[in-house]
Design a protein around this motif. Sequence first.
Motif, short mmCIF file in Angstrom:
data_model
loop_
_atom_site.label_atom_id
_atom_site.label_comp_id
_atom_site.label_asym_id
_atom_site.label_seq_id
_atom_site.Cartn_x
_atom_site.Cartn_y
_atom_site.Cartn_z
N THR A 150 0.70 -1.21 -0.06
CA THR A 150 0.02 0.03 0.00
C THR A 150 0.73 1.33 0.07
N GLY A 153 -1.15 4.71 -0.27
CA GLY A 153 -1.73 5.19 0.89
C GLY A 153 -3.25 4.49 0.94
N THR A 154 -3.77 4.46 1.90
CA THR A 154 -5.13 3.85 2.23
C THR A 154 -6.39 4.31 1.25
N GLY A 155 -6.91 3.51 0.42
CA GLY A 155 -7.94 4.16 -0.39
C GLY A 155 -7.72 4.53 -1.65
N GLN A 156 -6.44 4.55 -2.01
CA GLN A 156 -6.05 4.92 -2.97
C GLN A 156 -5.53 3.81 -4.20
N THR A 187 3.41 8.04 -4.01
CA THR A 187 2.23 8.07 -2.72
C THR A 187 1.40 9.21 -2.94
N GLU A 189 -0.01 10.22 -0.16
CA GLU A 189 -0.23 10.78 1.09
C GLU A 189 0.92 11.91 1.24
#
Length: 222
Positions: A150, A153-156, A187, A189
């Motif tokens: 990941t 980032g989470t949800g990407q 990333t 994020e």
Amino acid sequence: CNDPNKAKTSQHDFTCTCDADTTIVKVDGPARCVKDECDATPCGTGQTCNDPDTGLKSMNDFTCTCTNGVVATGTSATCEIDECNVPPAPPVGGSSSSGTKSPCGSGQTCNDPNKAKTSQHDFTCTCDADTTIVKVDGPARCVKDECDATPCGTGQTCNDPDTGLKSMNDFTCTCTNGVVATGTSATCEIDECNVPPAPPVGGSSSSGTKSPCGSGQTCNDP
């Protein structure tokens, strides 16, 4: 070689002391040391090997007649192929390359139980803990999907077009804000607690990061 009687009237009475991997023969003439290169099974198990001249002056002249009809001659004649040690493809221009490469990937463990030329794609790969073994319409290999960690980032959305171990840092992040990031550190994020400092006057780059809370203070970006 030892000749106990050197008189001209005493011929063919010398003796040979041969190396461990050679043999003494004496047929219709003086003794000599010979080596049948086929004794080492260079052509592979179950293949036909012929060494026409076992004299030590005539080495690498054996011939392999393989069960698949191939006839191989020369220094490295064999009916076997070790799929775990594959010569690399020549670079552009056709120049030769040295060394070998493993089909499982750099640093991974490869085992080819049957090296016969008629037995291909039977090797196995033992991969590192963070890699996976795949075998789809061809030989096995170790792969690593960089998106598993990941990095975007989470949800990407992350996409790794080539999971081969030779192709790392090629993943792409498609972020929910429309940004598309690629490259080694791609990333979606941003850790606001570690902000790169603004470049000094003149545009030269600066190293390190700074906290928006101030030097020595505690910052948390949930």
